[in-house]
Write a protein that holds these residues in place. Structure first.
Motif, PDB file in Angstrom:
ATOM      1  N   ALA A  46      11.756 -19.442 -12.706  1.00  0.00           N
ATOM      2  CA  ALA A  46      12.530 -18.202 -12.657  1.00  0.00           C
ATOM      3  C   ALA A  46      13.680 -18.303 -11.654  1.00  0.00           C
ATOM      4  O   ALA A  46      13.611 -19.047 -10.666  1.00  0.00           O
ATOM      5  CB  ALA A  46      11.627 -17.030 -12.284  1.00  0.00           C
TER       6      ALA A  46
ATOM      7  N   TYR B 164      15.820 -12.904 -11.957  1.00  0.00           N
ATOM      8  CA  TYR B 164      14.594 -12.510 -12.630  1.00  0.00           C
ATOM      9  C   TYR B 164      13.786 -11.587 -11.707  1.00  0.00           C
ATOM     10  O   TYR B 164      13.251 -10.567 -12.133  1.00  0.00           O
ATOM     11  CB  TYR B 164      13.731 -13.725 -12.980  1.00  0.00           C
ATOM     12  CG  TYR B 164      14.184 -14.540 -14.175  1.00  0.00           C
ATOM     13  CD1 TYR B 164      15.526 -14.820 -14.398  1.00  0.00           C
ATOM     14  CD2 TYR B 164      13.261 -15.048 -15.077  1.00  0.00           C
ATOM     15  CE1 TYR B 164      15.934 -15.571 -15.476  1.00  0.00           C
ATOM     16  CE2 TYR B 164      13.661 -15.807 -16.167  1.00  0.00           C
ATOM     17  CZ  TYR B 164      14.996 -16.070 -16.357  1.00  0.00           C
ATOM     18  OH  TYR B 164      15.392 -16.818 -17.426  1.00  0.00           O
ATOM     19  N   SER B 165      13.679 -12.006 -10.442  1.00  0.00           N
ATOM     20  CA  SER B 165      12.910 -11.197  -9.491  1.00  0.00           C
ATOM     21  C   SER B 165      13.569  -9.839  -9.288  1.00  0.00           C
ATOM     22  O   SER B 165      12.878  -8.840  -9.067  1.00  0.00           O
ATOM     23  CB  SER B 165      12.778 -11.928  -8.148  1.00  0.00           C
ATOM     24  OG  SER B 165      13.982 -11.928  -7.421  1.00  0.00           O
TER      25      SER B 165
ATOM     26  N   HIS C  26      12.669  -7.739 -12.429  1.00  0.00           N
ATOM     27  CA  HIS C  26      11.218  -7.494 -12.439  1.00  0.00           C
ATOM     28  C   HIS C  26      10.863  -6.437 -11.397  1.00  0.00           C
ATOM     29  O   HIS C  26      10.036  -5.548 -11.647  1.00  0.00           O
ATOM     30  CB  HIS C  26      10.452  -8.779 -12.132  1.00  0.00           C
ATOM     31  CG  HIS C  26      10.311  -9.709 -13.303  1.00  0.00           C
ATOM     32  ND1 HIS C  26      10.124  -9.260 -14.592  1.00  0.00           N
ATOM     33  CD2 HIS C  26      10.303 -11.062 -13.377  1.00  0.00           C
ATOM     34  CE1 HIS C  26      10.025 -10.305 -15.408  1.00  0.00           C
ATOM     35  NE2 HIS C  26      10.118 -11.399 -14.694  1.00  0.00           N
TER      36      HIS C  26
ATOM     37  N   ASN D  74       7.583 -14.895 -17.089  1.00  0.00           N
ATOM     38  CA  ASN D  74       8.855 -15.361 -17.636  1.00  0.00           C
ATOM     39  C   ASN D  74       9.011 -14.982 -19.105  1.00  0.00           C
ATOM     40  O   ASN D  74      10.121 -14.720 -19.576  1.00  0.00           O
ATOM     41  CB  ASN D  74       8.987 -16.869 -17.460  1.00  0.00           C
ATOM     42  CG  ASN D  74       9.373 -17.251 -16.039  1.00  0.00           C
ATOM     43  OD1 ASN D  74       9.661 -16.383 -15.216  1.00  0.00           O
ATOM     44  ND2 ASN D  74       9.362 -18.532 -15.728  1.00  0.00           N
TER      45      ASN D  74
ATOM     46  N   SER E  63      10.481 -11.574 -19.492  1.00  0.00           N
ATOM     47  CA  SER E  63      11.722 -11.337 -18.743  1.00  0.00           C
ATOM     48  C   SER E  63      12.724 -10.517 -19.560  1.00  0.00           C
ATOM     49  O   SER E  63      13.422  -9.657 -19.015  1.00  0.00           O
ATOM     50  CB  SER E  63      12.346 -12.671 -18.309  1.00  0.00           C
ATOM     51  OG  SER E  63      12.605 -13.501 -19.430  1.00  0.00           O
TER      52      SER E  63
ATOM     53  N   LEU F  71      14.036  -6.991 -18.382  1.00  0.00           N
ATOM     54  CA  LEU F  71      15.463  -6.728 -18.196  1.00  0.00           C
ATOM     55  C   LEU F  71      15.870  -5.452 -18.931  1.00  0.00           C
ATOM     56  O   LEU F  71      16.576  -4.600 -18.376  1.00  0.00           O
ATOM     57  CB  LEU F  71      16.280  -7.913 -18.698  1.00  0.00           C
ATOM     58  CG  LEU F  71      17.806  -7.735 -18.682  1.00  0.00           C
ATOM     59  CD1 LEU F  71      18.315  -7.466 -17.272  1.00  0.00           C
ATOM     60  CD2 LEU F  71      18.489  -8.964 -19.278  1.00  0.00           C
TER      61      LEU F  71
END
Length: 437
Positions: free
Chosen positions: A27, A31-32, A35, A170, A173, A177
């Motif tokens: 990732a 991504y973090s 999330h 993942n 994701s 998003l």
């Protein structure tokens, strides 16, 4: 505890490659970011104006802004502690707890609280998704035959029989998003539509309840509702586990960047919704601001569909640690073979369980207050501080030591009083509510 990958056997690596949290470490920092936005900005933001009506201007602003600052500090602590022991990554909240409290005690302290947060949030999201679908249907077809809330919860829950089969963080994701974008969108619609409506006639900023005992219980419930809004800590280590890490480039740097961006977006969502919503409507608010807003009809209907999309993704983010714990128990300890059918059985059972509970107690405001105080206050407000004091050992009476103890006292207080207010709200709602309506 989690040991360095080099020390693991081929069988252990194969199992880790199958489990949801450790199966992918590719990732990026962004991504973090989404999330964490998905995990943080959920159903709780819609209740913040209502919480303000139970707290008043002074206590409301203090609680909403103060909680943002406190939880920003505690999430920074958790990111820092992810790799605080050389050669190890604490990929799960309970593993960090084991490092602080011991192998057995750490599990008993952390796992029940983390499970309560994850399961409780998923139940609330089931209720939110169902009620938002119902509000959408009522908005676009006001003359249609009314459909029971429980049916809408079933419709919303059925989507998770598909999404719950996505194997890891993942893989969700894209869903996450979309959920993050939706949360920003419906938050903006909420305060934008409130401004467009203008301050209502005879707006009152007095506390929502009239008698003293009700004001006290409402105050307690509001503390839990605000605490519920800051829920991302429960999955932050699991999110960080998906980021690659080397001695030269630890995951901490990327995760801090993602968390900082997420918290800026959280503030952008929370503060306008809470303060503008309360300014416009005063104490004439429902426990979900989108239920208070009626016009423009098309915009409110759109906002409710945005909520549905968001809680679809949010449910999966909070369900993933539960899937990971359950599948770890079955594969590592009970020696089940890591198979698709095992995963399907675990996840479908979880969806049915959370959907059934949501249908039985569809009381949004009371659920937020109860779960916010009972479980989210410990995991977001003070448990990171206790672990920090144990692992980092700041000097006694230093600024860090004092700050952590202050936050511990605040968190413990919320944990004690908020469930009382939430439970009372659930009881009152149940008395006024016709089941399966």
């Amino acid at each position: 505890m989690v040991v360095n990958d080099d020390r693991k056997t081929a069988e252990e690596k194969a199992i880790d490659d199958w489990l949801p949290v450790t199966s992918s470490r590719h990732a990026k920092w962004w991504y973090s970011a989404f999330h964490n936005v998905t995990a943080m900005v959920g159903a709780g933001v819609l209740s913040l104006p209502y919480a303000m009506s139970q707290l008043g201007w002074g206590a409301g602003i203090t609680m909403v802004v103060g909680s943002w600052l406190v939880t920003l500090y505690t999430i920074w602590q958790m990111v820092e502690m992810h790799e605080c022991v050389p050669g190890r990554r604490f990929d799960r909240y309970h593993e960090l707890g084991q490092a602080a409290f011991g192998e057995k005690l750490g599990l008993w302290i952390v796992v029940p609280q983390q499970l309560t947060v994850d399961v409780g949030t998923c139940i609330v999201y089931m209720v939110t998704g169902g009620k938002s679908l119902q509000k959408f249907q009522q908005s676009i077809c006001p003359n249609c035959t009314p459909i029971r809330t429980t049916f809408f919860i079933m419709i919303f829950g059925s989507a998770h029989f598909v999404f719950s089969l996505l194997p890891n963080f993942n893989s969700i994701s894209g869903v996450s998003l979309a959920a993050a974008v939706m949360s920003l969108s419906y938050s903006t619609i909420a305060w934008g539509a409130a401004i467009n409506k203008g301050v209502i006639h005879d707006v009152s900023y007095s506390l929502k309840s009239e008698d003293t005992s009700s004001k006290i219980f409402d105050f307690f419930n509001a503390l839990g509702s605000v605490a519920f809004a800051y829920a991302g800590h429960n999955v932050v280590l699991e999110i960080q586990a998906t980021i690659p890490s080397t001695p030269e480039k630890p995951s901490t740097k990327a995760m801090h960047k993602g968390v900082f961006v997420a918290y800026i977006l959280v503030g952008f969502c929370y503060f306008p919704v809470a303060f503008i919503g309360y300014y416009i409507f005063g104490n004439a608010l429902d426990d979900n601001i989108l239920l208070t807003l009626e016009k423009p009809t098309w915009l409110i209907a759109t906002a409710n569909m945005f909520v549905v999309v968001h809680v679809l993704g949010g449910y999966q983010v909070f369900a993933m640690p539960v899937f990971d714990m359950t599948e770890t128990l079955l594969v590592k300890h009970l020696r089940f073979k890591p198979r698709t059918m095992l995963r399907l059985a675990v996840r479908y059972t979880y969806v049915v369980l959370t959907m059934s509970i949501a249908m039985a107690i569809p009381f949004f405001g009371g659920l937020l207050g109860f779960f916010g105080g009972f479980a989210l206050a410990p995991t977001s407000y003070y448990l990171p501080c206790i672990i920090w004091l144990i692992l980092k050992k700041p000097q006694r009476f230093s600024f860090s030591w004092c700050l952590n103890w202050i936050f511990i006292v605040i968190g413990v207080t919320i944990m004690i009083v908020a469930p009382i207010g939430g439970l009372r709200t659930i009881i009152v709602s149940a008395q006024q509510y016709k089941f399966f309506s």
